[in-house]
Design a protein around this motif. Sequence first.
Motif, PDB file in Angstrom:
ATOM      1  N   ALA A  46     -20.696   2.362 -27.510  1.00  0.00           N
ATOM      2  CA  ALA A  46     -19.484   1.590 -27.233  1.00  0.00           C
ATOM      3  C   ALA A  46     -18.900   1.172 -28.582  1.00  0.00           C
ATOM      4  CB  ALA A  46     -19.802   0.354 -26.391  1.00  0.00           C
ATOM      5  N   ASP A  47     -17.656   0.695 -28.559  1.00  0.00           N
ATOM      6  CA  ASP A  47     -17.075   0.082 -29.753  1.00  0.00           C
ATOM      7  C   ASP A  47     -17.057   0.998 -30.979  1.00  0.00           C
ATOM      8  OD1 ASP A  47     -16.567  -2.772 -28.806  1.00  0.00           O
ATOM      9  OD2 ASP A  47     -18.659  -2.489 -28.246  1.00  0.00           O
ATOM     10  N   LEU A  48     -16.607   2.233 -30.785  1.00  0.00           N
ATOM     11  CA  LEU A  48     -16.478   3.107 -31.964  1.00  0.00           C
ATOM     12  C   LEU A  48     -15.258   2.696 -32.806  1.00  0.00           C
ATOM     13  CD1 LEU A  48     -17.426   6.652 -30.600  1.00  0.00           C
ATOM     14  CD2 LEU A  48     -18.895   4.836 -31.449  1.00  0.00           C
ATOM     15  N   HIS A  49     -14.288   2.024 -32.187  1.00  0.00           N
ATOM     16  CA  HIS A  49     -13.144   1.481 -32.935  1.00  0.00           C
ATOM     17  C   HIS A  49     -12.556   2.482 -33.926  1.00  0.00           C
ATOM     18  CE1 HIS A  49     -13.060  -2.700 -31.487  1.00  0.00           C
ATOM     19  NE2 HIS A  49     -14.344  -2.513 -31.265  1.00  0.00           N
ATOM     20  N   TYR A  50     -12.294   3.673 -33.431  1.00  0.00           N
ATOM     21  CA  TYR A  50     -11.626   4.721 -34.204  1.00  0.00           C
ATOM     22  C   TYR A  50     -12.418   5.120 -35.460  1.00  0.00           C
ATOM     23  CZ  TYR A  50      -7.731   7.721 -35.460  1.00  0.00           C
ATOM     24  OH  TYR A  50      -6.952   8.816 -35.743  1.00  0.00           O
ATOM     25  N   GLY A 101     -15.912   1.701 -23.953  1.00  0.00           N
ATOM     26  CA  GLY A 101     -14.728   0.942 -24.359  1.00  0.00           C
ATOM     27  C   GLY A 101     -14.572   0.706 -25.848  1.00  0.00           C
ATOM     28  N   ASP A 102     -13.359   0.311 -26.228  1.00  0.00           N
ATOM     29  CA  ASP A 102     -12.948   0.130 -27.619  1.00  0.00           C
ATOM     30  C   ASP A 102     -13.102   1.420 -28.424  1.00  0.00           C
ATOM     31  OD1 ASP A 102     -12.123  -2.402 -27.047  1.00  0.00           O
ATOM     32  OD2 ASP A 102     -13.495  -3.425 -28.420  1.00  0.00           O
ATOM     33  N   LEU A 103     -12.387   2.436 -27.961  1.00  0.00           N
ATOM     34  CA  LEU A 103     -12.326   3.695 -28.714  1.00  0.00           C
ATOM     35  C   LEU A 103     -11.322   3.571 -29.850  1.00  0.00           C
ATOM     36  CD1 LEU A 103     -12.927   4.318 -25.530  1.00  0.00           C
ATOM     37  CD2 LEU A 103     -12.709   6.678 -26.285  1.00  0.00           C
ATOM     38  N   TYR A 105     -18.852  -1.028 -18.147  1.00  0.00           N
ATOM     39  CA  TYR A 105     -18.040  -2.252 -18.094  1.00  0.00           C
ATOM     40  C   TYR A 105     -18.045  -2.841 -19.502  1.00  0.00           C
ATOM     41  CZ  TYR A 105     -16.423  -6.652 -15.907  1.00  0.00           C
ATOM     42  OH  TYR A 105     -15.703  -7.762 -15.520  1.00  0.00           O
ATOM     43  N   HIS A 106     -16.907  -2.851 -20.158  1.00  0.00           N
ATOM     44  CA  HIS A 106     -16.879  -3.151 -21.597  1.00  0.00           C
ATOM     45  C   HIS A 106     -17.498  -4.503 -21.979  1.00  0.00           C
ATOM     46  CE1 HIS A 106     -15.692  -2.944 -25.741  1.00  0.00           C
ATOM     47  NE2 HIS A 106     -14.921  -4.012 -25.638  1.00  0.00           N
ATOM     48  N   ALA A 107     -17.105  -5.575 -21.305  1.00  0.00           N
ATOM     49  CA  ALA A 107     -17.602  -6.906 -21.691  1.00  0.00           C
ATOM     50  C   ALA A 107     -19.013  -7.118 -21.135  1.00  0.00           C
ATOM     51  CB  ALA A 107     -16.673  -7.983 -21.155  1.00  0.00           C
ATOM     52  N   GLY A 131     -20.596  -3.458 -23.922  1.00  0.00           N
ATOM     53  CA  GLY A 131     -20.390  -3.424 -25.375  1.00  0.00           C
ATOM     54  C   GLY A 131     -19.756  -4.741 -25.783  1.00  0.00           C
ATOM     55  N   HIS A 132     -18.697  -4.669 -26.595  1.00  0.00           N
ATOM     56  CA  HIS A 132     -17.767  -5.769 -26.854  1.00  0.00           C
ATOM     57  C   HIS A 132     -18.259  -6.793 -27.870  1.00  0.00           C
ATOM     58  CE1 HIS A 132     -14.221  -8.114 -26.135  1.00  0.00           C
ATOM     59  NE2 HIS A 132     -14.847  -9.115 -25.570  1.00  0.00           N
ATOM     60  N   ILE A 133     -19.477  -7.281 -27.733  1.00  0.00           N
ATOM     61  CA  ILE A 133     -19.995  -8.267 -28.694  1.00  0.00           C
ATOM     62  C   ILE A 133     -20.842  -7.472 -29.698  1.00  0.00           C
ATOM     63  CG2 ILE A 133     -21.292 -10.412 -29.002  1.00  0.00           C
ATOM     64  CD1 ILE A 133     -18.792 -10.810 -27.311  1.00  0.00           C
ATOM     65  N   HIS A 134     -20.194  -7.175 -30.823  1.00  0.00           N
ATOM     66  CA  HIS A 134     -20.729  -6.130 -31.703  1.00  0.00           C
ATOM     67  C   HIS A 134     -22.094  -6.440 -32.294  1.00  0.00           C
ATOM     68  CE1 HIS A 134     -16.261  -4.882 -32.556  1.00  0.00           C
ATOM     69  NE2 HIS A 134     -16.634  -4.637 -31.323  1.00  0.00           N
ATOM     70  N   ASN A 135     -22.353  -7.712 -32.571  1.00  0.00           N
ATOM     71  CA  ASN A 135     -23.583  -8.028 -33.306  1.00  0.00           C
ATOM     72  C   ASN A 135     -24.712  -8.566 -32.439  1.00  0.00           C
ATOM     73  OD1 ASN A 135     -22.758  -7.212 -35.894  1.00  0.00           O
ATOM     74  ND2 ASN A 135     -21.470  -9.034 -36.049  1.00  0.00           N
TER      75      ASN A 135
HETATM   76 ZN   LIG Z   1     -15.228  -3.830 -29.796  1.00  0.00          ZN
END
Ligand SMILES: [Zn+2]
Length: 242
Positions: free
Chosen positions: A7-11, A33-35, A143-145, A180-184
């Motif tokens: 998740a969260d590859l953020h481009y 999510g967060d591609l 589910y992203h969050a 995903g969503h909460i990266h750390n």
């Molecule tokens: Zn993210």
Amino acid sequence: MKLLFVADLHYTLKQFDWLYARAADFDAVVIGGDLLELAGALDIDTQIVVVEKYLARLAGRTRVLVSSGNHDGDARNAANESVCHWLRDAKRANLYVDGDSVEIGDALVTICPWWDGPETRADVLSLLERDSAKAKKKWIWIYHAPPANSPVCWNGRKAAGDECLSEWIARFSPDVVLCGHIHNAPFYKDGSWIDQLGKTWVFNPGKQIGPVPTYLILDFQLSQVQWSSLEDEHTREIAIKA
Ligand SMILES: [Zn+2]
């Protein structure tokens, strides 16, 4: 059945390249999510064109299941809530997106879109109600969050999860929720990449810089899940109760 989950590859395009290189070893690749990266140097329309190409290439190798995150919205609905249209438009053979449910082995996977207010939240609930009525041995949600009240939503200061998701997990008891969503969260002492709420296993792989994303390998044959990051690697047994 073996899933690769990120998740969260953020481009981060190098991480998409890594996914492409690994994809053929899995029954499905899941992106939670967060591609895209709203604060990125490139405008969103350009990012969308590039990510659509990556998703099409990935779908040439294995099944690909993608949910939207809060960075993926490209439009607003009548209630002025952010919505993600481009992902639904990118749908093609082997590429499943928001609103789809997919049978993989004996599991039904429900792909939930990011919700941004009461209308889009009601859409997610309808989706879960629709799929709860379907026959299945295992039920997996994308589910992203992450859910509230769990170490997988620990952001270093507080638990920052989705209360509605927690309620829906209690109501529907899915077997697995991929978030995903909460990266750390996986990297904090009080956080985690894994948790169990009732009978439901919840996961958040986290995010890291560099060419390899943090990732999970879920092996349902072995009832095992492996989390990998630059810092650490862990394997846990996950018994799925029928
Ligand atoms: Zn993210």
